[in-house]
Motif scaffolding. Sequence first.
Motif, PDB file in Angstrom:
ATOM      1  N   LEU A   1     -40.541  53.177 -13.075  1.00 36.47           N
ATOM      2  CA  LEU A   1     -39.926  53.146 -11.758  1.00 36.47           C
ATOM      3  C   LEU A   1     -39.304  54.518 -11.495  1.00 36.47           C
ATOM      4  CD1 LEU A   1     -37.902  50.363 -10.074  1.00 36.47           C
ATOM      5  CD2 LEU A   1     -37.022  52.686 -10.031  1.00 36.47           C
ATOM      6  N   VAL A   2     -39.699  55.135 -10.397  1.00 38.66           N
ATOM      7  CA  VAL A   2     -39.132  56.412  -9.960  1.00 38.66           C
ATOM      8  C   VAL A   2     -38.297  56.113  -8.722  1.00 38.66           C
ATOM      9  CG1 VAL A   2     -39.672  58.723  -9.094  1.00 38.66           C
ATOM     10  CG2 VAL A   2     -41.135  57.670 -10.848  1.00 38.66           C
ATOM     11  N   TYR A   3     -37.090  56.655  -8.677  1.00 34.70           N
ATOM     12  CA  TYR A   3     -36.220  56.391  -7.524  1.00 34.70           C
ATOM     13  C   TYR A   3     -35.189  57.508  -7.408  1.00 34.70           C
ATOM     14  CZ  TYR A   3     -31.917  55.038  -9.923  1.00 34.70           C
ATOM     15  OH  TYR A   3     -30.749  55.060 -10.635  1.00 34.70           O
ATOM     16  N   GLY A   4     -34.224  57.335  -6.513  1.00 41.49           N
ATOM     17  CA  GLY A   4     -33.304  58.405  -6.161  1.00 41.49           C
ATOM     18  C   GLY A   4     -32.166  58.722  -7.099  1.00 41.49           C
TER      19      GLY A   4
ATOM     20  N   ILE B   1     -29.265  48.726  -8.046  1.00 37.53           N
ATOM     21  CA  ILE B   1     -29.804  47.405  -8.385  1.00 37.53           C
ATOM     22  C   ILE B   1     -31.229  47.541  -8.910  1.00 37.53           C
ATOM     23  CG2 ILE B   1     -30.611  45.235  -7.350  1.00 37.53           C
ATOM     24  CD1 ILE B   1     -28.042  45.328  -5.625  1.00 37.53           C
ATOM     25  N   CYS B   2     -32.046  48.373  -8.254  1.00 35.95           N
ATOM     26  CA  CYS B   2     -33.427  48.593  -8.713  1.00 35.95           C
ATOM     27  C   CYS B   2     -33.439  49.136 -10.136  1.00 35.95           C
ATOM     28  CB  CYS B   2     -34.147  49.564  -7.779  1.00 35.95           C
ATOM     29  SG  CYS B   2     -34.619  48.871  -6.194  1.00 35.95           S
ATOM     30  N   ALA B   3     -32.659  50.159 -10.379  1.00 31.47           N
ATOM     31  CA  ALA B   3     -32.634  50.774 -11.711  1.00 31.47           C
ATOM     32  C   ALA B   3     -32.198  49.768 -12.766  1.00 31.47           C
ATOM     33  CB  ALA B   3     -31.702  51.989 -11.709  1.00 31.47           C
ATOM     34  N   ASP B   4     -31.116  49.051 -12.496  1.00 31.59           N
ATOM     35  CA  ASP B   4     -30.602  48.084 -13.470  1.00 31.59           C
ATOM     36  C   ASP B   4     -31.614  46.978 -13.755  1.00 31.59           C
ATOM     37  OD1 ASP B   4     -28.219  49.497 -13.660  1.00 31.59           O
ATOM     38  OD2 ASP B   4     -27.151  48.211 -12.231  1.00 31.59           O
ATOM     39  N   ALA B   5     -32.277  46.494 -12.715  1.00 35.36           N
ATOM     40  CA  ALA B   5     -33.243  45.406 -12.891  1.00 35.36           C
ATOM     41  C   ALA B   5     -34.440  45.859 -13.718  1.00 35.36           C
ATOM     42  CB  ALA B   5     -33.703  44.882 -11.532  1.00 35.36           C
ATOM     43  N   ALA B   6     -34.960  47.044 -13.439  1.00 35.01           N
ATOM     44  CA  ALA B   6     -36.106  47.544 -14.204  1.00 35.01           C
ATOM     45  C   ALA B   6     -35.722  47.812 -15.653  1.00 35.01           C
ATOM     46  CB  ALA B   6     -36.660  48.809 -13.553  1.00 35.01           C
ATOM     47  N   LEU B   7     -34.557  48.400 -15.867  1.00 33.87           N
ATOM     48  CA  LEU B   7     -34.097  48.665 -17.239  1.00 33.87           C
ATOM     49  C   LEU B   7     -33.894  47.373 -18.015  1.00 33.87           C
ATOM     50  CD1 LEU B   7     -31.561  51.528 -16.431  1.00 33.87           C
ATOM     51  CD2 LEU B   7     -33.671  51.778 -17.791  1.00 33.87           C
ATOM     52  N   SER B   8     -33.303  46.371 -17.366  1.00 33.58           N
ATOM     53  CA  SER B   8     -33.051  45.096 -18.057  1.00 33.58           C
ATOM     54  C   SER B   8     -34.346  44.364 -18.383  1.00 33.58           C
ATOM     55  CB  SER B   8     -32.120  44.203 -17.233  1.00 33.58           C
ATOM     56  OG  SER B   8     -32.775  43.744 -16.063  1.00 33.58           O
ATOM     57  N   ALA B   9     -35.430  44.698 -17.653  1.00 35.24           N
ATOM     58  CA  ALA B   9     -36.747  44.103 -17.929  1.00 35.24           C
ATOM     59  C   ALA B   9     -37.549  44.951 -18.915  1.00 35.24           C
ATOM     60  CB  ALA B   9     -37.528  43.934 -16.624  1.00 35.24           C
ATOM     61  N   GLY B  10     -36.901  45.946 -19.502  1.00 39.65           N
ATOM     62  CA  GLY B  10     -37.569  46.773 -20.505  1.00 39.65           C
ATOM     63  C   GLY B  10     -38.358  47.933 -19.940  1.00 39.65           C
ATOM     64  N   GLY B  11     -38.152  48.232 -18.659  1.00 39.63           N
ATOM     65  CA  GLY B  11     -38.908  49.294 -18.024  1.00 39.63           C
ATOM     66  C   GLY B  11     -38.299  50.671 -18.221  1.00 39.63           C
TER      67      GLY B  11
END
Length: 195
Positions: free
Chosen positions: A36-39, A48-58
């Motif tokens: 996931l690339v974001y700002g 929220i995007c960053a936390d969700a992807a990290l918590s899913a192992g991303g």
Amino acid sequence: MKSICVFCGSSWGRSKEFEVAAVALSREIAQRGYKLVYGGSSVGLMGICADAALSAGGEVIGILPNALKRKEIDHAGLSELILVDSMHERKARMVELSDGFVSLPGGIGTMDELFEVWTWAMLGWHDKPSALLNVNGYYDDLVRFLDKTAEEQFVKQPHRDMLIIDHDAKSVLDRMEGYTPPGDIPKWIKRESQT
């Protein structure tokens, strides 16, 4: 595709549905094995995007202008945080590092990012898909306007059709995975016949 860029607000927005959609999209990106690339922010839908992807192992890569480091509050837990000198450099790095772009609800900055990467695709500068995740009808008025741009012959219909619009995270990623660029679309060089 190896990485998906998500454009979205550094605010949370009024509706809880925006947060739910940000989590669903980011988890789906991670579960499909994409970066996931974001700002780069830790607040609003961006955080929220960053936390969700990290918590899913991303793996999550944030790109943040130095001037916004304090204002948008950089995320300390990212796989990688890239600091840049300008918004122009931020967008250029996002395009460089990403294989597709999804816009969640956001404000003017989100619109700027969406329209610039879509314009670059129209010009043939890249062939990566762009999509709107239309959460709770947030983009309905914009979609009507975009349809009007084609109807009034300021945008070619194949260019208008390049933008994927969906309301479901899984479906929008499926459509991006199956995206085929339209190929060379000639520019209007004379007035189209009036009907």
